[in-house]
Scaffold this active site. Structure first.
Site, PDB file in Angstrom:
ATOM      1  CG  HIS A 319     -56.666  18.411 -14.005  1.00  0.00           C
ATOM      2  ND1 HIS A 319     -55.502  19.028 -13.627  1.00  0.00           N
ATOM      3  CD2 HIS A 319     -56.519  17.103 -13.725  1.00  0.00           C
ATOM      4  CE1 HIS A 319     -54.680  18.110 -13.141  1.00  0.00           C
ATOM      5  NE2 HIS A 319     -55.264  16.948 -13.180  1.00  0.00           N
ATOM      6  CG  ASP A 376     -59.964   9.982 -13.236  1.00  0.00           C
ATOM      7  OD1 ASP A 376     -59.276   8.957 -13.191  1.00  0.00           O
ATOM      8  OD2 ASP A 376     -59.752  10.987 -12.539  1.00  0.00           O
TER       9      ASP A 376
HETATM   10  N1  COA Z   1     -68.759  19.699 -13.167  1.00  0.00           N
HETATM   11  C1  COA Z   1     -69.395  20.881 -12.982  1.00  0.00           C
HETATM   12  N2  COA Z   1     -68.785  22.005 -12.546  1.00  0.00           N
HETATM   13  C2  COA Z   1     -67.477  21.921 -12.260  1.00  0.00           C
HETATM   14  C3  COA Z   1     -66.755  20.735 -12.434  1.00  0.00           C
HETATM   15  C4  COA Z   1     -67.442  19.599 -12.909  1.00  0.00           C
HETATM   16  N3  COA Z   1     -66.802  18.438 -13.067  1.00  0.00           N
HETATM   17  N4  COA Z   1     -65.458  20.937 -12.080  1.00  0.00           N
HETATM   18  C5  COA Z   1     -65.387  22.219 -11.706  1.00  0.00           C
HETATM   19  N5  COA Z   1     -66.599  22.826 -11.826  1.00  0.00           N
HETATM   20  C6  COA Z   1     -66.906  24.225 -11.575  1.00  0.00           C
HETATM   21  C7  COA Z   1     -67.023  24.521 -10.071  1.00  0.00           C
HETATM   22  O1  COA Z   1     -68.329  24.332  -9.614  1.00  0.00           O
HETATM   23  C8  COA Z   1     -66.552  25.949 -10.015  1.00  0.00           C
HETATM   24  O2  COA Z   1     -67.618  26.740 -10.473  1.00  0.00           O
HETATM   25  P1  COA Z   1     -67.840  28.242  -9.877  1.00  0.00           P
HETATM   26  O3  COA Z   1     -66.619  29.013 -10.292  1.00  0.00           O
HETATM   27  O4  COA Z   1     -69.100  28.709 -10.502  1.00  0.00           O
HETATM   28  O5  COA Z   1     -67.944  28.070  -8.379  1.00  0.00           O
HETATM   29  C9  COA Z   1     -65.440  26.007 -11.086  1.00  0.00           C
HETATM   30  O6  COA Z   1     -65.783  24.994 -12.026  1.00  0.00           O
HETATM   31  C10 COA Z   1     -64.043  25.767 -10.538  1.00  0.00           C
HETATM   32  O7  COA Z   1     -64.039  24.510  -9.850  1.00  0.00           O
HETATM   33  P2  COA Z   1     -63.164  24.169  -8.569  1.00  0.00           P
HETATM   34  O8  COA Z   1     -63.820  23.112  -7.767  1.00  0.00           O
HETATM   35  O9  COA Z   1     -62.802  25.455  -7.861  1.00  0.00           O
HETATM   36  O10 COA Z   1     -61.863  23.607  -9.248  1.00  0.00           O
HETATM   37  P3  COA Z   1     -60.714  22.804  -8.513  1.00  0.00           P
HETATM   38  O11 COA Z   1     -59.478  23.108  -9.275  1.00  0.00           O
HETATM   39  O12 COA Z   1     -60.711  23.082  -7.053  1.00  0.00           O
HETATM   40  O13 COA Z   1     -61.154  21.293  -8.684  1.00  0.00           O
HETATM   41  C11 COA Z   1     -61.524  19.169  -9.651  1.00  0.00           C
HETATM   42  C12 COA Z   1     -60.687  20.463  -9.694  1.00  0.00           C
HETATM   43  C13 COA Z   1     -60.854  18.125 -10.546  1.00  0.00           C
HETATM   44  C14 COA Z   1     -61.570  18.602  -8.222  1.00  0.00           C
HETATM   45  C15 COA Z   1     -62.964  19.488 -10.156  1.00  0.00           C
HETATM   46  O14 COA Z   1     -62.904  19.945 -11.481  1.00  0.00           O
HETATM   47  C16 COA Z   1     -63.901  18.294 -10.015  1.00  0.00           C
HETATM   48  O15 COA Z   1     -64.497  18.095  -8.968  1.00  0.00           O
HETATM   49  N6  COA Z   1     -64.042  17.467 -11.101  1.00  0.00           N
HETATM   50  C17 COA Z   1     -64.845  16.270 -11.040  1.00  0.00           C
HETATM   51  C18 COA Z   1     -64.046  15.176 -10.330  1.00  0.00           C
HETATM   52  C19 COA Z   1     -62.938  14.612 -11.186  1.00  0.00           C
HETATM   53  O16 COA Z   1     -63.150  14.313 -12.354  1.00  0.00           O
HETATM   54  N7  COA Z   1     -61.751  14.431 -10.565  1.00  0.00           N
HETATM   55  C20 COA Z   1     -60.619  13.841 -11.232  1.00  0.00           C
HETATM   56  C21 COA Z   1     -59.497  14.830 -11.401  1.00  0.00           C
HETATM   57  S1  COA Z   1     -58.196  14.150 -12.383  1.00  0.00           S
END
Ligand code: COA
Length: 441
Positions: A319, A376
């Site tokens: 998140h 979720d």
């Molecule tokens: N599975 C695997 N790795 C994940 C991850 C996941 N669900 N969520 C984040 N990461 C990793 C990223 O690859 C990144 O790794 P790195 O530092 O080695 O590059 C790190 O964690 C940070 O992720 P980032 O995408 O920069 O975080 P964000 O704050 O931009 O994104 C979300 C947040 C929610 C979009 C992201 O965690 C995600 O895509 N989750 C899955 C989708 C989801 O459940 N969405 C509902 C949100 S309520």
């Protein structure tokens, strides 16, 4: 509920921040919110220095001053108008929470009845709106239908398209939208199944009426199980708002141009649709189903989620704000367990989810990046237990989030916020001479 400029001034600290760049310095005001978070005011930065800030994804940008929802991502705290999400999920109904979010206070008995009465009164769609459903092709995504139908509904209420709605008109407009989204959602499901439309039953409360419109048949009234009705209330409550997330910021962005309430929340629906936001609840179930079908182990899935060569992510994990745990995930998990116990039900997907959670929470990759189950992760399992079909999951999220979007729209206008217009750092060509088409490579 107006956060006046005066109140904003009260938040101003004596401390100042100083930014120095080359030979110039600027002193910036600093504000402190009621939960002690501190923000530097850069509203005059560009005017006084020519500088802008760069913050793609807005992770460090306070885009609004708000008194609707407080989230402390480090401590896993979520409060609506000062009330903790745990208490509201335990004691309240969705209609009561919607009132709280929209109007800033828990309703008295009279206020609750007045608002519930408005919700009942506005449940039905104008018959001409029902014809719109015939124009959508079979299999049309219900989020597209919901967004389109919200704009179509606006056409029937020209008196509510003003952005200067007084308290009465805002209550009417918000009750109409909150009531009708449920009817639109149920109709889109019925149409997708080729079932006849079921009209609302005014004897039923908000959630029960929705389940009735979804699942009754002309020859058999759906008997709403109070346990499932409560589960749906809890689902809607935990989704009711989440401060400046992607869809609420979209509603604020659109509303800042002084677009009407209906169109602004229709834009919120579009933002919510994406798999990184509201669409994640479907993706979690898709992921769990494919693990179940293919007999993959939790360890394989965790390894894939960690593999930087793969685009796969563990859906329902991570998140932007919660870096400890998401309190909504805890509430939903607890309720899923209780629901299955009462209904003597089981779901193989729940077992897979629990195993994935256990492994991920003990894995360095997830620990280092502070990735925990989000709202979720368990919400889809709850919706499956209620009998909601997969393609309606994100629509259910949208119904739940409607009070938050509408409160943000109202707050933005009450604060007379300027039109949202971020800047950019341009990295494109500086100059190119025009080349006639037949001379181009
Ligand atoms: N599975 C695997 N790795 C994940 C991850 C996941 N669900 N969520 C984040 N990461 C990793 C990223 O690859 C990144 O790794 P790195 O530092 O080695 O590059 C790190 O964690 C940070 O992720 P980032 O995408 O920069 O975080 P964000 O704050 O931009 O994104 C979300 C947040 C929610 C979009 C992201 O965690 C995600 O895509 N989750 C899955 C989708 C989801 O459940 N969405 C509902 C949100 S309520």
């Amino acid at each position: 509920m107006v956060v006046s400029v005066e109140r904003f001034q009260k938040a101003k600290l004596d401390d100042k921040a100083v930014l120095t760049f080359r030979d110039k310095s600027i002193t910036l005001d600093v504000y402190q919110g009621t939960q002690n978070e501190v923000g530097i005011d850069i509203t005059e930065l560009r005017e006084k220095t020519g500088l802008i800030t760069i913050d793609p994804g807005y992770a460090n940008t306070g885009s609004a001053v708000s008194d609707i929802t407080f989230v402390d991502g480090e401590k896993g705290i979520l409060k609506f108008r000062g009330y903790s999400i745990e208490g509201l999920a335990e004691h309240s109904t969705f209609v009561e929470v919607a009132y709280l979010i929209l109007f800033g206070k828990l309703p008295t008995k009279d206020e609750y009845h007045e608002f519930s009465h408005l919700l009942e009164e506005h449940t039905a769609l104008h018959t001409s709106l029902e014809h719109h459903f015939n124009g959508f092709p079979d299999g049309a995504p219900p989020m597209a239908i919901l967004s389109a139908m919200l704009n179509a509904t606006a056409c029937h209420h020209p008196e509510l398209l003003d952005t200067e709605l007084d308290a009465n008109n805002f209550m009417t407009a918000s009750a109409k939208i909150l009531s009708k989204v449920r009817t639109i959602a149920a109709m889109s499901y019925r149409r997708s199944q080729g079932f006849p439309i079921i009209h609302p039953n005014h004897q039923l409360k908000y959630c029960a009426n929705f389940l009735h419109m979804m699942f009754s048949q002309p020859y058999r009234e759906f008997q709403v199980d109070p346990v499932l009705e409560r589960a749906l209330n809890i689902f809607f409550i935990v989704h009711a708002d989440h401060e400046q997330n992607c869809s609420a910021s979209t509603v604020r962005m659109v509303g800042s141009s002084r677009a009407n309430l209906f169109s602004s929340v229709a834009a919120g629906v579009c933002a919510l649709w994406g798999p990184l936001h509201g669409g994640a609840n479907r993706e979690v179930i898709n992921m769990l189903q494919s693990i179940h079908k293919e007999g993959k182990s939790a360890a394989e899935i965790i390894a894939l989620a960690k593999d930087k060569k793969s685009t796969f992510r563990l859906m329902g994990f991570g998140h932007r704000v919660y870096k400890n745990f998401d309190p909504r995930a805890r509430i939903l998990k607890k309720h899923v367990d209780k629901l299955f116990e009462i209904l003597h039900k089981s779901d193989p997907l729940l077992d897979i989810a629990i195993e994935l959670e256990e492994q991920a929470l003990n894995d360095d990759y997830f620990i280092e990046r502070k990735l925990y189950p989000n709202v979720d992760f368990y919400s889809g399992i709850l919706l499956r237990a209620i009998g909601i079909p997969l393609n309606m999951f994100t629509v259910l999220f949208a119904i739940g989030r409607m009070p938050g979007w509408m409160a943000h729209w109202k707050e933005l206008l009450d604060h007379n916020q300027r039109i949202n217009r971020p800047r950019q750092l341009y990295m494109g060509y500086t100059h190119r001479d025009f080349i006639p088409m037949d001379e181009r490579d």
